[in-house]
Design an enzyme around this catalytic site. Structure first.
Site, short mmCIF file in Angstrom:
data_model
loop_
_atom_site.label_atom_id
_atom_site.label_comp_id
_atom_site.label_asym_id
_atom_site.label_seq_id
_atom_site.Cartn_x
_atom_site.Cartn_y
_atom_site.Cartn_z
N TYR A 126 1.20 8.36 -0.45
CA TYR A 126 1.61 6.96 -0.25
C TYR A 126 2.86 6.63 -1.09
O TYR A 126 2.89 5.66 -1.83
CB TYR A 126 0.49 5.98 -0.65
N ASP A 173 -1.06 5.72 -5.00
CA ASP A 173 -0.90 4.26 -5.08
C ASP A 173 -1.23 3.71 -3.69
O ASP A 173 -0.35 3.32 -2.94
CB ASP A 173 0.54 3.91 -5.48
N GLN A 229 7.80 -3.61 -4.89
CA GLN A 229 7.06 -4.19 -6.00
C GLN A 229 7.59 -5.61 -6.23
O GLN A 229 8.79 -5.80 -6.43
CB GLN A 229 7.25 -3.35 -7.26
N CYS A 248 -3.96 -1.75 -6.54
CA CYS A 248 -3.78 -3.21 -6.48
C CYS A 248 -5.12 -3.91 -6.27
O CYS A 248 -5.16 -5.11 -6.05
CB CYS A 248 -2.80 -3.59 -5.37
#
Length: 415
Positions: free
Chosen positions: A267, A348, A228, A373
């Site tokens: 994931y 994710d 991240q 995202c």
């Protein structure tokens, strides 16, 4: 030299005018209007004075993708970033002009013209300190400078740092000696990379420490693997994920006891979300296809005392096949899938989203925590999920201030 500030400021105002006209059209009932983010280009400017306006524009875009898909909660749970020094990692080209070397990026409109980066206010304090210091070191000697074409920085909020130096030549013992001396002077870890070469001086990872809901979590983050980028937002994402695991609304109403139920994560990477969520559940099962990420996740499990989590090195599609009674997988031979009471799934995925097959699999679960995202692919997947689930919570996480990019998350609950 290319004037980044003037060009980017003009582009920002043009973008703002576009958003205002699009929102005005939408408010007049023009449902055909779809807000679209401007094409991402080089943008290294921090604009704290317009941060709130730019974030509001991105939220309007994110929500607009759901207009003809499903109903979102009225409240957008908004998680704002620090205005400067928020990026824990950064990559720069190293450009050589005679005896002078400098950091550079490329503008997508003029990719062959380097844009010098003398400072990068978006980067962490540690990166900003290291940038000039590292450049001075590598330009002292031809051994470190020759055919160096890129420098990648990975740092943490606690000051840990590893820098990867990429070369268009093979690295020899002389390079290693001088790089080790530089490493000692700078107090960081160094990795030298060339074709089929990787020389690690000290270590190839950093250790980040994040406080979430009063508890400190430790994460091994590998150089070259996904991490991240915005540590402050990463902590807020973990807090939100823990919150939606046990609450249907941000005010705490509709609380759910998951302590006797189990969590599945697809994931999982280095275990970023799973490790923070594991203490809330009886047991957790996670999947990750990358061997190095699985190894890092195992280290992170041990470092955080997590003993109710098992990670299978499988793709999301393979695990969904196994759970649905498909073929038997060797990597699952020691895992008793029948022992899990999987009520919640966390996903994710990459920017491409999950797609119809994995989305249909996820629709079997009572609660779906979806971190994305890319709000556009999130909305696309919600077209499948909304056939059986309602969106109970919607959040945005501003990982990349001053850019068109916006992370988002939804909690979906089965009707």
């Amino acid at each position: 030299m290319f004037s980044a500030s003037a060009n980017l400021t003009a582009r920002r105002f043009a973008s703002t005018r576009f958003f205002r006209s699009a929102r005005a059209a939408a408010s007049r009932g023009c449902r055909g209007v779809r807000l679209t983010a401007p094409r991402a280009r080089l943008d290294v400017e921090c604009r704290p004075e317009s941060y709130s306006e730019e974030l509001a524009e991105k939220i309007a875009i994110a929500r607009s993708h759901f207009d003809d898909v499903c109903a979102l909660p009225t409240q957008t749970e908004t998680h704002e970033s620090a205005r400067t020094e928020f990026r824990m990692r950064a990559e720069f080209k190293v450009w050589h002009d005679g005896d002078r070397s400098y950091y550079a990026m490329s503008d997508s409109d003029r990719p062959k013209e380097p844009v010098e980066i003398a400072d990068f206010p978006m980067a962490s304090k540690k990166i900003r300190e290291l940038m000039p210091a590292l450049l001075r070191e590598v330009t002292k000697t031809e051994t470190l400078r020759r055919k160096l074409f890129q420098a990648n920085f990975l740092t943490t909020t606690t000051g840990d740092a590893v820098v990867s130096l990429l070369y268009h030549r093979q690295l020899d013992d002389n390079w290693e000696r001088e790089a080790e001396a530089m490493r000692a002077r700078l107090g960081i870890d160094i990795i030298g990379r060339a074709r089929k070469q990787k020389k690690v001086l000290a270590k190839d990872f950093v250790t980040e420490k994040v406080v979430v809901d009063g508890r400190e979590f430790s994460y091994k983050q590998l150089e070259g693997s996904f991490t991240q980028p915005n540590a402050g937002i990463a902590a807020q994402m973990l807090e939100w994920a823990r919150s939606v695991a046990t609450n249907d609304s941000p005010d705490g109403e509709g609380s759910v006891d998951v302590s006797t139920r189990d969590l599945l994560e697809l994931y999982c990477g280095n275990g970023h979300f799973t490790i923070a969520l594991a203490p809330l559940f009886r047991k957790c099962l996670a999947t990750e296809i990358s061997k190095s990420s699985v190894a890092a996740a195992q280290v992170n499990m041990a470092a955080n005392g997590v003993d109710n989590l098992v990670i299978a090195r499988l793709s999301a599609e393979e695990l969904s096949d196994a759970l649905n009674g498909g073929r038997e997988y060797t990597r699952l031979k020691d895992i008793n899938l029948a022992s899990y009471d999987l009520s919640t799934i966390l996903v994710d995925p990459p920017r491409a989203g999950m797609g119809d097959e994995v989305s249909t699999f996820c629709a079997q679960f009572e609660r779906i925590i979806y971190i994305s995202c890319n709000p556009e692919t999130l909305a696309r997947d919600c077209r499948v999920l909304s056939k059986t689930h309602d969106v109970k919570r919607f959040a945005v996480f501003d990982q990349f201030p001053y850019t068109p990019h916006l992370e988002s998350g939804v909690l979906l609950k089965k009707r």
